[in-house]
Design an enzyme around this catalytic site. Structure first.
Site, PDB file in Angstrom:
ATOM      1  NE  ARG A  21     -73.018  75.621 -51.537  1.00  0.00           N
ATOM      2  CZ  ARG A  21     -72.365  75.027 -50.506  1.00  0.00           C
ATOM      3  NH1 ARG A  21     -73.013  73.406 -50.210  1.00  0.00           N
ATOM      4  NH2 ARG A  21     -71.455  75.156 -49.617  1.00  0.00           N
ATOM      5  CG  ASN A  39     -70.167  74.534 -53.524  1.00  0.00           C
ATOM      6  OD1 ASN A  39     -71.481  75.574 -54.357  1.00  0.00           O
ATOM      7  ND2 ASN A  39     -69.989  74.917 -52.507  1.00  0.00           N
TER       8      ASN A  39
END
Length: 94
Positions: A21, A39
């Site tokens: 990320r 996520n």
């Protein structure tokens, strides 16, 4: 004319716990894209990329590799609506 597009990308493989990320935020911002990354509880990473078509396509290609510790198994891309705003952010797990 500046061709723009927005896509949803669902990245599978070993993509959680490997800084995927944070890497995505950095890479998307370098390309001047808007959108977000998060996520998912199923172990995938989901992102929306919006901006100039060439930069969006380049970002999607980069997602196939990801950060050094990632082991990307696949990247599924579908059209998306453009997100509101002009920034790229990391969101909470969904």
């Amino acid at each position: 004319m500046n061709d723009t597009k927005a896509v949803n990308a669902l990245i599978s493989g070993k993509v959680q716990g490997v800084w995927y990320r944070a890497w995505t935020v950095d890479e998307a911002r370098k390309r001047g894209l808007a959108g977000w990354v998060r996520n998912r509880k199923d172990g995938t990473v989901e992102a929306v990329f919006a901006g100039p078509a060439e930069q969006v396509d380049d970002m999607v290609q980069a997602c196939h590799q990801g950060p050094p510790l990632a082991k990307v198994a696949g990247v599924a891309v579908t059209p998306a609506s453009s997100p509101h705003g002009e920034s790229f952010e990391q969101r909470s797990t969904y």
